[in-house]
Design an enzyme around this catalytic site. Structure first.
Site, PDB file in Angstrom:
ATOM      1  N   ASP A   9       0.885  -1.158   0.000  1.00 54.40           N
ATOM      2  CA  ASP A   9       0.000   0.000   0.000  1.00 54.40           C
ATOM      3  C   ASP A   9       0.930   1.216   0.000  1.00 54.40           C
ATOM      4  O   ASP A   9       1.699   1.421   0.944  1.00 54.40           O
ATOM      5  CB  ASP A   9      -0.843  -0.049   1.280  1.00 54.40           C
ATOM      6  CG  ASP A   9      -1.709   1.179   1.464  1.00 54.40           C
ATOM      7  OD1 ASP A   9      -1.552   2.166   0.713  1.00 54.40           O
ATOM      8  OD2 ASP A   9      -2.545   1.150   2.384  1.00 54.40           O
ATOM      9  N   ILE A  10       0.856   2.021  -1.038  1.00 52.52           N
ATOM     10  CA  ILE A  10       1.809   3.131  -1.209  1.00 52.52           C
ATOM     11  C   ILE A  10       1.714   4.153  -0.077  1.00 52.52           C
ATOM     12  O   ILE A  10       2.689   4.837   0.224  1.00 52.52           O
ATOM     13  CB  ILE A  10       1.602   3.792  -2.608  1.00 52.52           C
ATOM     14  CG1 ILE A  10       2.854   4.553  -3.037  1.00 52.52           C
ATOM     15  CG2 ILE A  10       0.367   4.683  -2.630  1.00 52.52           C
ATOM     16  CD1 ILE A  10       2.879   4.919  -4.506  1.00 52.52           C
ATOM     17  N   VAL A  32      -6.197   4.483  -5.657  1.00 54.07           N
ATOM     18  CA  VAL A  32      -5.037   4.947  -4.894  1.00 54.07           C
ATOM     19  C   VAL A  32      -5.219   6.420  -4.485  1.00 54.07           C
ATOM     20  O   VAL A  32      -4.766   6.835  -3.412  1.00 54.07           O
ATOM     21  CB  VAL A  32      -3.730   4.687  -5.695  1.00 54.07           C
ATOM     22  CG1 VAL A  32      -3.589   5.561  -6.909  1.00 54.07           C
ATOM     23  CG2 VAL A  32      -2.516   4.811  -4.789  1.00 54.07           C
ATOM     24  N   ASP A  33      -5.902   7.181  -5.311  1.00 59.54           N
ATOM     25  CA  ASP A  33      -6.184   8.592  -5.017  1.00 59.54           C
ATOM     26  C   ASP A  33      -6.973   8.703  -3.706  1.00 59.54           C
ATOM     27  O   ASP A  33      -6.605   9.475  -2.800  1.00 59.54           O
ATOM     28  CB  ASP A  33      -6.999   9.168  -6.204  1.00 59.54           C
ATOM     29  CG  ASP A  33      -7.054  10.683  -6.229  1.00 59.54           C
ATOM     30  OD1 ASP A  33      -6.386  11.313  -5.395  1.00 59.54           O
ATOM     31  OD2 ASP A  33      -7.776  11.217  -7.102  1.00 59.54           O
TER      32      ASP A  33
HETATM   33  N1  AR6 Z   1      -1.341   1.621  -2.994  1.00 58.97           N
HETATM   34  C1  AR6 Z   1      -0.791   1.297  -4.187  1.00 58.97           C
HETATM   35  N2  AR6 Z   1      -1.518   1.046  -5.295  1.00 58.97           N
HETATM   36  C2  AR6 Z   1      -2.870   1.129  -5.183  1.00 58.97           C
HETATM   37  C3  AR6 Z   1      -3.530   1.449  -3.974  1.00 58.97           C
HETATM   38  C4  AR6 Z   1      -2.701   1.712  -2.843  1.00 58.97           C
HETATM   39  N3  AR6 Z   1      -3.218   2.021  -1.653  1.00 58.97           N
HETATM   40  N4  AR6 Z   1      -4.877   1.427  -4.204  1.00 58.97           N
HETATM   41  C5  AR6 Z   1      -5.049   1.086  -5.507  1.00 58.97           C
HETATM   42  N5  AR6 Z   1      -3.845   0.900  -6.098  1.00 58.97           N
HETATM   43  P1  AR6 Z   1      -6.521   3.619  -9.873  1.00 58.97           P
HETATM   44  P2  AR6 Z   1      -6.109   5.024 -12.428  1.00 58.97           P
HETATM   45  C6  AR6 Z   1      -3.526   0.529  -7.487  1.00 58.97           C
HETATM   46  O1  AR6 Z   1      -7.871   3.186 -10.274  1.00 58.97           O
HETATM   47  O2  AR6 Z   1      -6.373   3.783 -13.191  1.00 58.97           O
HETATM   48  C7  AR6 Z   1      -9.238   7.532  -9.220  1.00 58.97           C
HETATM   49  O3  AR6 Z   1     -10.592   7.594  -8.868  1.00 58.97           O
HETATM   50  C8  AR6 Z   1      -4.579  -0.195  -8.295  1.00 58.97           C
HETATM   51  O4  AR6 Z   1      -4.549  -1.585  -7.985  1.00 58.97           O
HETATM   52  O5  AR6 Z   1      -6.289   4.105  -8.485  1.00 58.97           O
HETATM   53  O6  AR6 Z   1      -4.934   5.877 -12.811  1.00 58.97           O
HETATM   54  C9  AR6 Z   1      -8.679   8.892  -9.626  1.00 58.97           C
HETATM   55  O7  AR6 Z   1      -9.287   9.954  -8.925  1.00 58.97           O
HETATM   56  C10 AR6 Z   1      -4.129   0.087  -9.716  1.00 58.97           C
HETATM   57  O8  AR6 Z   1      -3.163  -0.876 -10.141  1.00 58.97           O
HETATM   58  O9  AR6 Z   1      -5.950   4.803 -10.836  1.00 58.97           O
HETATM   59  C11 AR6 Z   1      -8.965   8.953 -11.092  1.00 58.97           C
HETATM   60  O10 AR6 Z   1     -10.268   9.418 -11.348  1.00 58.97           O
HETATM   61  C12 AR6 Z   1      -3.413   1.440  -9.608  1.00 58.97           C
HETATM   62  O11 AR6 Z   1      -3.321   1.731  -8.220  1.00 58.97           O
HETATM   63  C13 AR6 Z   1      -8.839   7.520 -11.541  1.00 58.97           C
HETATM   64  O12 AR6 Z   1      -9.105   6.723 -10.373  1.00 58.97           O
HETATM   65  C14 AR6 Z   1      -4.139   2.559 -10.308  1.00 58.97           C
HETATM   66  O13 AR6 Z   1      -5.527   2.405 -10.165  1.00 58.97           O
HETATM   67  C15 AR6 Z   1      -7.438   7.195 -12.010  1.00 58.97           C
HETATM   68  O14 AR6 Z   1      -7.424   5.893 -12.516  1.00 58.97           O
END
Ligand code: AR6
Length: 174
Positions: A9-10, A32-33
């Site tokens: 978890d980042i 992740v956001d």
């Molecule tokens: N730590 C590390 N990686 C994570 C975590 C975490 N805690 N949580 C999720 N991931 P996404 P996108 C991974 O959907 O595709 C948001 O709503 C996850 O498994 O977070 O760039 C934003 O506000 C995946 O591999 O980002 C934007 O609207 C990676 O993070 C939109 O999503 C990216 O998944 C951005 O979409």
């Protein structure tokens, strides 16, 4: 080794800067956001609002920097990945996310930086291709600077972990 992959978890990583896969509104979201804003607290959103007031959000492929708030990381670098629709331009935009984030890290004297797998969640970028772009772009950047000591790819899921590992094996065996 300057490049590392971890399954993590980042929000838990004690590095100078973690990168957020944000959207252009910079107002938070899911994935992740959402995790970064929850763990880091309101100071991050406050700075994002100031950035929006100043420059009106963040374009795809660009990056901005804020405090890390309550996170162990000092800074959060917010970058906006492309939504995947299968167009060649999207690969270039994804590479820009990594390059621009690292440029901001250097400008802010960050020595250690952690990236999530940008665009591979809600934005549906194919994980395999995204891993190739991520590792290739970061490795190329690090070849041209000594300012950054370590870049960690923080993978949340097994598939991304193995794909990044595979790409790192290629660059580390040069
Ligand atoms: N730590 C590390 N990686 C994570 C975590 C975490 N805690 N949580 C999720 N991931 P996404 P996108 C991974 O959907 O595709 C948001 O709503 C996850 O498994 O977070 O760039 C934003 O506000 C995946 O591999 O980002 C934007 O609207 C990676 O993070 C939109 O999503 C990216 O998944 C951005 O979409």
């Amino acid at each position: 080794m300057k490049l590392e992959v971890v399954k993590a978890d980042i929000t838990k990583l004690a590095v100078d800067a973690i990168v957020n896969a944000a959207n252009s509104s910079l107002m938070g979201g899911g994935g992740v956001d959402g995790a970064i804003h929850r763990a880091g607290g309101p100071a991050i959103l406050e700075e994002c609002k100031q950035i929006v007031a100043r420059q009106g959000g963040c374009k795809t492929g660009e990056a901005v920097i804020t405090t890390g708030g309550n996170l162990p990381a000092k800074f959060v670098i917010h970058t906006v990945g492309p939504v995947w629709n299968g167009k060649p331009k999207e690969s270039e935009l994804l590479a820009n996310c990594y390059t621009h984030s690292l440029q901001l890290a250097v400008e802010n004297k960050c020595k250690t930086v952690a990236f999530p797998n940008i665009s591979t969640g809600v934005y549906r970028f194919p994980k395999d291709e995204a891993a190739v772009i991520a590792v290739k772009t970061v490795a190329a950047f690090l070849r041209n600077t000594n300012e950054i000591e370590k870049v960690i790819f923080a993978c949340f899921d097994e598939e991304n972990f193995h794909l990044i590992q595979r790409e790192l094996d290629k660059v580390n065996s040069w």
